[in-house]
Design a protein around this motif. Sequence first.
Motif, PDB file in Angstrom:
ATOM      1  N   LEU A  15     -48.852  84.808   4.760  1.00 19.22           N
ATOM      2  CA  LEU A  15     -47.782  84.897   5.746  1.00 19.22           C
ATOM      3  C   LEU A  15     -48.478  84.710   7.084  1.00 19.22           C
ATOM      4  O   LEU A  15     -49.346  85.518   7.448  1.00 19.22           O
ATOM      5  CB  LEU A  15     -47.143  86.282   5.699  1.00 19.22           C
ATOM      6  CG  LEU A  15     -45.886  86.433   4.868  1.00 19.22           C
ATOM      7  CD1 LEU A  15     -45.507  87.907   4.803  1.00 19.22           C
ATOM      8  CD2 LEU A  15     -44.737  85.609   5.446  1.00 19.22           C
ATOM      9  N   ASP A  16     -48.165  83.654   7.779  1.00 23.83           N
ATOM     10  CA  ASP A  16     -48.829  83.402   9.054  1.00 23.83           C
ATOM     11  C   ASP A  16     -48.097  84.123  10.174  1.00 23.83           C
ATOM     12  O   ASP A  16     -46.936  83.820  10.452  1.00 23.83           O
ATOM     13  CB  ASP A  16     -48.852  81.897   9.361  1.00 23.83           C
ATOM     14  CG  ASP A  16     -49.847  81.161   8.485  1.00 23.83           C
ATOM     15  OD1 ASP A  16     -50.815  81.811   8.031  1.00 23.83           O
ATOM     16  OD2 ASP A  16     -49.664  79.960   8.242  1.00 23.83           O
ATOM     17  N   MET A  17     -48.780  85.070  10.781  1.00 21.79           N
ATOM     18  CA  MET A  17     -48.222  85.741  11.939  1.00 21.79           C
ATOM     19  C   MET A  17     -48.843  85.078  13.175  1.00 21.79           C
ATOM     20  O   MET A  17     -50.034  85.232  13.434  1.00 21.79           O
ATOM     21  CB  MET A  17     -48.564  87.228  11.925  1.00 21.79           C
ATOM     22  CG  MET A  17     -48.001  87.974  13.128  1.00 21.79           C
ATOM     23  SD  MET A  17     -48.746  89.600  13.299  1.00 21.79           S
ATOM     24  CE  MET A  17     -47.832  90.515  12.078  1.00 21.79           C
ATOM     25  N   MET A  35     -43.744  86.116  18.959  1.00 21.32           N
ATOM     26  CA  MET A  35     -44.382  86.174  17.648  1.00 21.32           C
ATOM     27  C   MET A  35     -43.493  85.489  16.612  1.00 21.32           C
ATOM     28  O   MET A  35     -42.277  85.632  16.668  1.00 21.32           O
ATOM     29  CB  MET A  35     -44.590  87.626  17.230  1.00 21.32           C
ATOM     30  CG  MET A  35     -45.366  87.742  15.934  1.00 21.32           C
ATOM     31  SD  MET A  35     -45.157  89.325  15.107  1.00 21.32           S
ATOM     32  CE  MET A  35     -43.664  89.015  14.178  1.00 21.32           C
ATOM     33  N   HIS A  36     -44.118  84.720  15.715  1.00 28.32           N
ATOM     34  CA  HIS A  36     -43.385  84.106  14.600  1.00 28.32           C
ATOM     35  C   HIS A  36     -44.070  84.492  13.306  1.00 28.32           C
ATOM     36  O   HIS A  36     -45.295  84.554  13.247  1.00 28.32           O
ATOM     37  CB  HIS A  36     -43.418  82.572  14.691  1.00 28.32           C
ATOM     38  CG  HIS A  36     -42.698  82.042  15.881  1.00 28.32           C
ATOM     39  ND1 HIS A  36     -41.401  81.600  15.832  1.00 28.32           N
ATOM     40  CD2 HIS A  36     -43.097  81.893  17.160  1.00 28.32           C
ATOM     41  CE1 HIS A  36     -41.031  81.200  17.023  1.00 28.32           C
ATOM     42  NE2 HIS A  36     -42.046  81.364  17.854  1.00 28.32           N
ATOM     43  N   LEU A  37     -43.274  84.716  12.280  1.00 27.28           N
ATOM     44  CA  LEU A  37     -43.816  84.976  10.944  1.00 27.28           C
ATOM     45  C   LEU A  37     -43.391  83.810  10.061  1.00 27.28           C
ATOM     46  O   LEU A  37     -42.191  83.582   9.875  1.00 27.28           O
ATOM     47  CB  LEU A  37     -43.235  86.298  10.425  1.00 27.28           C
ATOM     48  CG  LEU A  37     -44.068  87.105   9.451  1.00 27.28           C
ATOM     49  CD1 LEU A  37     -45.469  87.366   9.974  1.00 27.28           C
ATOM     50  CD2 LEU A  37     -43.379  88.437   9.167  1.00 27.28           C
ATOM     51  N   ASN A  38     -44.355  83.041   9.572  1.00 20.37           N
ATOM     52  CA  ASN A  38     -44.028  81.867   8.746  1.00 20.37           C
ATOM     53  C   ASN A  38     -44.694  81.972   7.383  1.00 20.37           C
ATOM     54  O   ASN A  38     -45.837  82.421   7.286  1.00 20.37           O
ATOM     55  CB  ASN A  38     -44.558  80.575   9.400  1.00 20.37           C
ATOM     56  CG  ASN A  38     -43.841  80.265  10.694  1.00 20.37           C
ATOM     57  OD1 ASN A  38     -42.628  80.187  10.723  1.00 20.37           O
ATOM     58  ND2 ASN A  38     -44.608  80.120  11.762  1.00 20.37           N
ATOM     59  N   ALA A  39     -43.979  81.505   6.349  1.00 19.71           N
ATOM     60  CA  ALA A  39     -44.589  81.370   5.030  1.00 19.71           C
ATOM     61  C   ALA A  39     -45.638  80.267   5.140  1.00 19.71           C
ATOM     62  O   ALA A  39     -45.324  79.166   5.561  1.00 19.71           O
ATOM     63  CB  ALA A  39     -43.529  80.989   4.014  1.00 19.71           C
ATOM     64  N   GLY A  40     -46.880  80.580   4.798  1.00 19.82           N
ATOM     65  CA  GLY A  40     -47.943  79.593   4.978  1.00 19.82           C
ATOM     66  C   GLY A  40     -48.919  79.560   3.820  1.00 19.82           C
ATOM     67  O   GLY A  40     -48.642  80.047   2.721  1.00 19.82           O
ATOM     68  N   GLY A  41     -50.084  79.030   4.095  1.00 17.47           N
ATOM     69  CA  GLY A  41     -51.042  78.672   3.058  1.00 17.47           C
ATOM     70  C   GLY A  41     -51.001  77.163   2.984  1.00 17.47           C
ATOM     71  O   GLY A  41     -49.945  76.536   3.168  1.00 17.47           O
ATOM     72  N   THR A  73     -37.026  82.025   1.560  1.00 18.08           N
ATOM     73  CA  THR A  73     -36.169  81.414   2.587  1.00 18.08           C
ATOM     74  C   THR A  73     -36.600  79.974   2.861  1.00 18.08           C
ATOM     75  O   THR A  73     -35.764  79.065   2.938  1.00 18.08           O
ATOM     76  CB  THR A  73     -36.243  82.245   3.894  1.00 18.08           C
ATOM     77  OG1 THR A  73     -35.870  83.586   3.578  1.00 18.08           O
ATOM     78  CG2 THR A  73     -35.328  81.693   4.963  1.00 18.08           C
ATOM     79  N   LEU A  74     -37.913  79.763   3.011  1.00 16.22           N
ATOM     80  CA  LEU A  74     -38.438  78.412   3.279  1.00 16.22           C
ATOM     81  C   LEU A  74     -38.081  77.459   2.132  1.00 16.22           C
ATOM     82  O   LEU A  74     -37.595  76.343   2.360  1.00 16.22           O
ATOM     83  CB  LEU A  74     -39.962  78.452   3.455  1.00 16.22           C
ATOM     84  CG  LEU A  74     -40.634  77.080   3.582  1.00 16.22           C
ATOM     85  CD1 LEU A  74     -40.386  76.477   4.967  1.00 16.22           C
ATOM     86  CD2 LEU A  74     -42.132  77.157   3.314  1.00 16.22           C
ATOM     87  N   GLY A 294     -45.204  76.072  13.641  1.00 16.04           N
ATOM     88  CA  GLY A 294     -44.908  76.157  12.208  1.00 16.04           C
ATOM     89  C   GLY A 294     -45.059  74.812  11.527  1.00 16.04           C
ATOM     90  O   GLY A 294     -45.296  73.789  12.171  1.00 16.04           O
ATOM     91  N   ALA A 295     -44.927  74.813  10.204  1.00 16.45           N
ATOM     92  CA  ALA A 295     -45.164  73.601   9.409  1.00 16.45           C
ATOM     93  C   ALA A 295     -43.888  72.768   9.320  1.00 16.45           C
ATOM     94  O   ALA A 295     -43.194  72.763   8.305  1.00 16.45           O
ATOM     95  CB  ALA A 295     -45.662  73.975   8.015  1.00 16.45           C
TER      96      ALA A 295
END
Length: 323
Positions: A15-17, A35-41, A73-74, A294-295
């Motif tokens: 989780l990219d903060m 601040m953003h919280l994104n599903a990442g990796g 959600t993504l 974000g991606a």
Amino acid sequence: MGHTRVVTLTLNPALDMTVRADGWQQNTVNSGQDMHLNAGGKGVNVASFLADWGVNVTATGLLGRENASAFDTLFRAKHIEDAFIRVPGSTRVGVKIVDHARQQTTDINLPGLTATPELLQALEAKLAELSANHDVFVLAGSLPPGIESDYYAKLVAQLRQAGKFVALDTSGPALNAALAADTLPNLVKPNNHELSAALGKELNSETDLLDAAHNLLKRGVELVVISQGEEGALLVTPGDIVKARPPRVQVVSTVGAGDAMVAGLVAAHLDRLSLAAAARRATSFSVGNITRLGAHLPPRAELDDIAARVDVSAIRPADPLKV
């Protein structure tokens, strides 16, 4: 054909903060702007970019049950097929501190959930199942605790034996092991430092880099892309070498730029583009992404405009390289 189906594998999602804190200083109290919280990796990012481009993509890997909602959600929003194995516990959080004033990003990456032999067995069964109706596999990112450094090397051998196109984007011991193996991926995208480390020697000049790339091509890689940050990238195949230099843009965040390039290279492979056209597309994905948080890719018209402004030049080595 339906569309060629792509699988991205992320063994160590995060989780990219992303915290924006302009002019922040160490060892004191700082103010943040947002601040953003994104599903990442890495593989999740690649899937996100490919979905934006309209490619049918399935994302798999290991995902912590306790904080999966951003990923759910993504995947729903972008119509990414969710083939992740849910594991007990929480997916790691990666903290990124973005300083717009200095155009700098500082990353703090935590270790991931430990992979048990049972989980790896479940994952391998899932990959075998996906292998039946997917042609392209993107293995991306670091390995979590509990996975041996040669794990990607093993997967590459299995997938290539099954006739799949395999792209690998990793670094450190996992990349070193994959490049030392008998069966290599079709596509690799190291930067100068990663390639130097993997081959155990300093690559100081473009000639050194091209020699290293040709060594990998001789051993079965089809496309070596050496990313050089804002300088662009070298793309090397057995018959061709091009250098792509990106146009200057206002950088919002460099998070995900490398993953965007991988997505662009995969999209180019699916469309069977020439090397020069692949260089334009991959660079346009990367440049388009750094103008966003974000991606996410900008609309196609904007990507086409960036692609048209990428400077692509063919490189003719001084002495013909023996491949």
